[in-house]
Design an enzyme around this catalytic site. Structure first.
Site, PDB file in Angstrom:
ATOM      1  N   LYS A 177       0.576  -1.614   0.071  1.00 10.90           N
ATOM      2  CA  LYS A 177      -0.081   0.415  -0.153  1.00 10.90           C
ATOM      3  C   LYS A 177       0.860   1.103  -0.163  1.00 10.90           C
ATOM      4  CE  LYS A 177      -2.032   2.800   2.990  1.00 10.90           C
ATOM      5  NZ  LYS A 177      -1.979   4.398   2.483  1.00 10.90           N
ATOM      6  N   GLU A 223       9.538   0.391  11.032  1.00  5.77           N
ATOM      7  CA  GLU A 223      10.375   1.382  10.580  1.00  5.77           C
ATOM      8  C   GLU A 223       9.853   2.858  10.587  1.00  5.77           C
ATOM      9  OE1 GLU A 223      13.323   1.482  10.139  1.00  5.77           O
ATOM     10  OE2 GLU A 223      14.168  -0.285   9.598  1.00  5.77           O
ATOM     11  N   CYS A 247      13.166  10.859   8.193  1.00  9.58           N
ATOM     12  CA  CYS A 247      12.981   9.673   9.195  1.00  9.58           C
ATOM     13  C   CYS A 247      14.322  10.276   9.808  1.00  9.58           C
ATOM     14  CB  CYS A 247      12.809   8.599   9.346  1.00  9.58           C
ATOM     15  SG  CYS A 247      14.186   7.643   8.457  1.00  9.58           S
ATOM     16  N   GLU A 250       8.635  14.872  17.349  1.00 10.29           N
ATOM     17  CA  GLU A 250       8.998  14.920  15.382  1.00 10.29           C
ATOM     18  C   GLU A 250       7.868  15.145  14.601  1.00 10.29           C
ATOM     19  OE1 GLU A 250       8.499  11.106  13.177  1.00 10.29           O
ATOM     20  OE2 GLU A 250      10.391  11.246  11.635  1.00 10.29           O
TER      21      GLU A 250
HETATM   22  P1  NAD Z   1       2.062   7.785   8.934  1.00  7.65           P
HETATM   23  O1  NAD Z   1       2.269   6.851   9.756  1.00  7.65           O
HETATM   24  O2  NAD Z   1       0.556   8.576   9.033  1.00  7.65           O
HETATM   25  O3  NAD Z   1       1.456   6.735   7.397  1.00  7.65           O
HETATM   26  C1  NAD Z   1       2.260   5.936   6.290  1.00  7.65           C
HETATM   27  C2  NAD Z   1       1.720   5.067   6.217  1.00  7.65           C
HETATM   28  O4  NAD Z   1       0.402   3.978   6.815  1.00  7.65           O
HETATM   29  C3  NAD Z   1       0.529   4.985   4.976  1.00  7.65           C
HETATM   30  O5  NAD Z   1       0.667   4.532   4.293  1.00  7.65           O
HETATM   31  C4  NAD Z   1      -0.996   5.180   5.681  1.00  7.65           C
HETATM   32  O6  NAD Z   1      -2.082   5.037   4.965  1.00  7.65           O
HETATM   33  C5  NAD Z   1      -1.114   4.057   6.545  1.00  7.65           C
HETATM   34  N1  NAD Z   1      -1.466   4.375   7.842  1.00  7.65           N
HETATM   35  C6  NAD Z   1      -1.371   4.714   8.262  1.00  7.65           C
HETATM   36  N2  NAD Z   1      -3.058   4.625   9.798  1.00  7.65           N
HETATM   37  C7  NAD Z   1      -3.225   2.852   8.922  1.00  7.65           C
HETATM   38  C8  NAD Z   1      -3.581   2.435   9.639  1.00  7.65           C
HETATM   39  N3  NAD Z   1      -5.010   2.457  10.982  1.00  7.65           N
HETATM   40  N4  NAD Z   1      -3.300   0.880   9.452  1.00  7.65           N
HETATM   41  C9  NAD Z   1      -2.096   0.483   8.513  1.00  7.65           C
HETATM   42  N5  NAD Z   1      -2.232   1.626   7.707  1.00  7.65           N
HETATM   43  C10 NAD Z   1      -1.913   3.338   8.197  1.00  7.65           C
HETATM   44  O7  NAD Z   1       3.338   8.445   7.669  1.00  7.65           O
HETATM   45  P2  NAD Z   1       4.038   9.904   6.977  1.00  7.65           P
HETATM   46  O8  NAD Z   1       3.038  10.844   7.813  1.00  7.65           O
HETATM   47  O9  NAD Z   1       3.043   9.264   5.723  1.00  7.65           O
HETATM   48  O10 NAD Z   1       5.041   9.297   7.294  1.00  7.65           O
HETATM   49  C11 NAD Z   1       5.615  10.204   8.054  1.00  7.65           C
HETATM   50  C12 NAD Z   1       6.478   9.169   9.096  1.00  7.65           C
HETATM   51  O11 NAD Z   1       6.857   8.146   8.428  1.00  7.65           O
HETATM   52  C13 NAD Z   1       7.306  10.255  10.347  1.00  7.65           C
HETATM   53  O12 NAD Z   1       6.856  10.022  11.552  1.00  7.65           O
HETATM   54  C14 NAD Z   1       8.993   9.506   9.789  1.00  7.65           C
HETATM   55  O13 NAD Z   1       9.450   9.507  10.750  1.00  7.65           O
HETATM   56  C15 NAD Z   1       8.148   8.210   9.617  1.00  7.65           C
HETATM   57  N6  NAD Z   1       9.231   7.411   8.319  1.00  7.65           N
HETATM   58  C16 NAD Z   1      10.186   6.438   8.967  1.00  7.65           C
HETATM   59  C17 NAD Z   1      10.881   5.922   8.048  1.00  7.65           C
HETATM   60  C18 NAD Z   1      12.592   4.880   8.826  1.00  7.65           C
HETATM   61  O14 NAD Z   1      12.989   4.490   8.120  1.00  7.65           O
HETATM   62  N7  NAD Z   1      11.918   4.344   9.405  1.00  7.65           N
HETATM   63  C19 NAD Z   1      11.003   6.034   6.574  1.00  7.65           C
HETATM   64  C20 NAD Z   1      10.414   7.421   6.670  1.00  7.65           C
HETATM   65  C21 NAD Z   1       9.964   8.641   7.287  1.00  7.65           C
END
Ligand code: NAD
Length: 485
Positions: A176, A251, A286, A387
């Protein structure tokens, strides 16, 4: 070259299809708020069809020779390469990430596939001398169907990476992409349709609460690889556990410290700090070094240079190769970052640069923010603990090393850390003291395939980008051959 009305499809069972309910989500260019395309909003029925297709394809895929799987995974990389220019433009329009850096994301997508293809023959088990006359061996077996869910900041890189290790390990995938920036995954879906057997990779766009949640709860998906925020990661752990026992790797976010020791040249410190903040992605990485901890003896000198460098960053159309920073990814995210700038001001941090929408016609529409620096930040402030995931850098002052370590470790996050010093003993002492999973000494922000990347504390569970990720998509089977020697 498409630049508007980019209409993607779902990839289910080798076919490019609309969602059952025909619902679509608009994609907005964050640089000017224009609608540039749309993607299907997959519902429960679509995810279930994707999982069924993956289940059907899984036995054959798992029993293909590794060398065959290597050819398939390399074919995805070649497909990305062939459409790199088109992908680059779509990615920049859909994310607001600047073109120079987005180019690195496109090549990194191919690199991930090549890296895991190259590791295919390392899917080895063990022989264990557990008893005198018998043979004890382990086999690495795939889980079957893997669910992968990714965030908005590096969409094509994460999408390709999400296929690489699970496919090489013999699993089929339901992926997804992020709802804010799903368009490049539409190109990946077209490539996978051309080069992979039906059902091996399925790509379903949609909202987290709908599409993502169905993937997480699906009982046939026993392995989930998630990249995103801590809040969502925790929700996913809970939801997954409600239906069955699953292996979930996470992650998650970071609030990454960079500790600057007194023996470092202030110019170099400022350059590394600003580079480590990843302003080319508007700070939305991140691993961004969002907390700069500077020894009091050079605090003023480093702060002055950071502010000068940040103020000189060139904001501009993300498609312009001269642009050093674009807008943040979405309206919702823009509002969130603005709220945090408000918290910084309200809590008494000293605003040294930015903090507002930039002046000028180009920035009237879109999710533009000036790169922002707060000084005299205290660990108790909200901008120090949470963050922000935007172009906001916080600078702290420390007197002795114990205080620096205490500030560095004062959040619930533990993703990356940077140590700037010329003294090797100091560097290694600090690297051991910081509660982070990935540490740079005299550097920041670089990723190196082959080395395990992952967070400690609330920043995650598991490692990616190394052989550990490949192994994590397998489960051990132990076999005892009772011999009569
Ligand atoms: P998010 O957690 O809001 O969403 C990430 C994904 O999860 C999206 O595809 C979203 O549609 C999906 N999602 C949301 N709620 C869900 C649920 N209840 N069940 C299943 N899927 C769900 O994150 P974001 O705002 O898209 O991204 C930013 C975050 O990602 C920041 O915290 C950043 O640090 C983190 N990040 C971490 C890494 C790493 O490698 N550690 C890399 C990139 C980003």
């Amino acid at each position: 070259m498409p630049n508007d009305n980019i209409a993607t499809k779902l990839l289910i069972d080798g076919e490019l299809v609309e969602a059952t309910g025909n619902e679509r989500l608009p994609s907005v260019n964050p640089a000017n708020e224009e609608i540039i395309g749309s993607s299907p909003s997959a519902g429960k029925a679509d995810v279930e069809r994707a999982v069924a297709a993956a289940q059907k394809a899984a036995p054959l895929w798992a029993t293909l020779s590794v060398r065959e799987r290597i050819k398939y995974v390399r074919a995805i990389a070649a497909g990305l390469q062939a459409r790199a220019d088109e992908l680059l433009k779509i990615e920049v329009l859909d994310t607001g990430n600047t073109i120079n850096k987005a180019w690195g994301d496109i090549s990194s997508a191919g690199e991930a596939l090549e890296y895991y293809a190259g590791l295919g023959l390392e899917l080895k088990g063990e022989t264990i001398p557990a008893s005198a006359n018998n043979l004890h061996i382990t086999l690495r077996e795939p889980y079957g169907v893997v669910g992968r869910i990714i965030p908005f900041n590096h969409p094509i890189k994460f999408a390709a990476n999400s296929l690489a290790a699970p496919l090489m390990a013999g699993n089929c995938v339901v992926l997804k992409p992020p709802e804010q920036s799903p368009l490049s995954a539409g190109v990946l879906a077209e490539i996978c349709r051309e080069v992979l057997p039906r059902g091996v990779a399925n790509i379903v766009t949609g909202l987290g609460s709908a599409t993502g949640d169905v993937i997480v709860r699906h009982p046939a998906i026993k392995r989930i690889g998630f990249t995103g925020s801590v809040t969502t990661g925790m929700a996913i752990q809970r939801a997954a556990a409600e239906t069955c026992v699953k292996h979930v790797s996470l992650e998650l976010g970071g609030k990454n410290p960079m500790i600057v020791y007194p023996d470092i040249d202030p110019d170099l410190a400022a350059q590394t700090a600003v580079g480590g903040m990843n302003f080319a992605w508007a700070g939305q990485s991140c691993g961004s070094s969002s907390r700069i901890l500077v020894h009091e003896s050079l605090y003023d000198a480093v702060l002055k240079r950071i502010v000068e460098r940040v103020a000189a960053l060139r904001l501009g159309d993300p498609l312009d190769p001269q642009a050093q920073m674009g807008p943040v990814n979405s309206e919702r995210h823009y509002e969130r970052v603005c709220r945090y700038i408000g918290f910084g001001n309200a809590d008494g941090a000293k605003l040294m640069a930015g903090g507002k929408r930039p002046p000028g016609k180009l920035f009237e529409r879109g999710y533009w923010l000036q790169p922002t620096v707060f000084a005299d930040v205290m660990p108790s402030m909200r901008i120090a603990r949470e963050e922000i995931f935007g172009p906001v850098l916080s600078v702290f002052k420390w007197k002795d090393e114990a205080e620096a370590f205490a500030i560095a470790n004062s959040t619930d996050y533990g993703l990356t850390a940077s140590i700037l010093t010329n003294d090797l003993n100091t560097a290694l002492r600090a690297a051991r003291a910081v509660q982070s999973g990935y540490v740079w000494i005299n550097g920041a922000s670089g990723h190196f395939y082959g080395t395990p990347f992952g967070g400690h504390k609330n920043s995650g569970l598991g490692n990616e980008e190394g052989i550990e990720e490949l192994y994590s998509y397998t489960q051990n089977k132990t076999i005892h051959i009772m011999l009569k020697l």
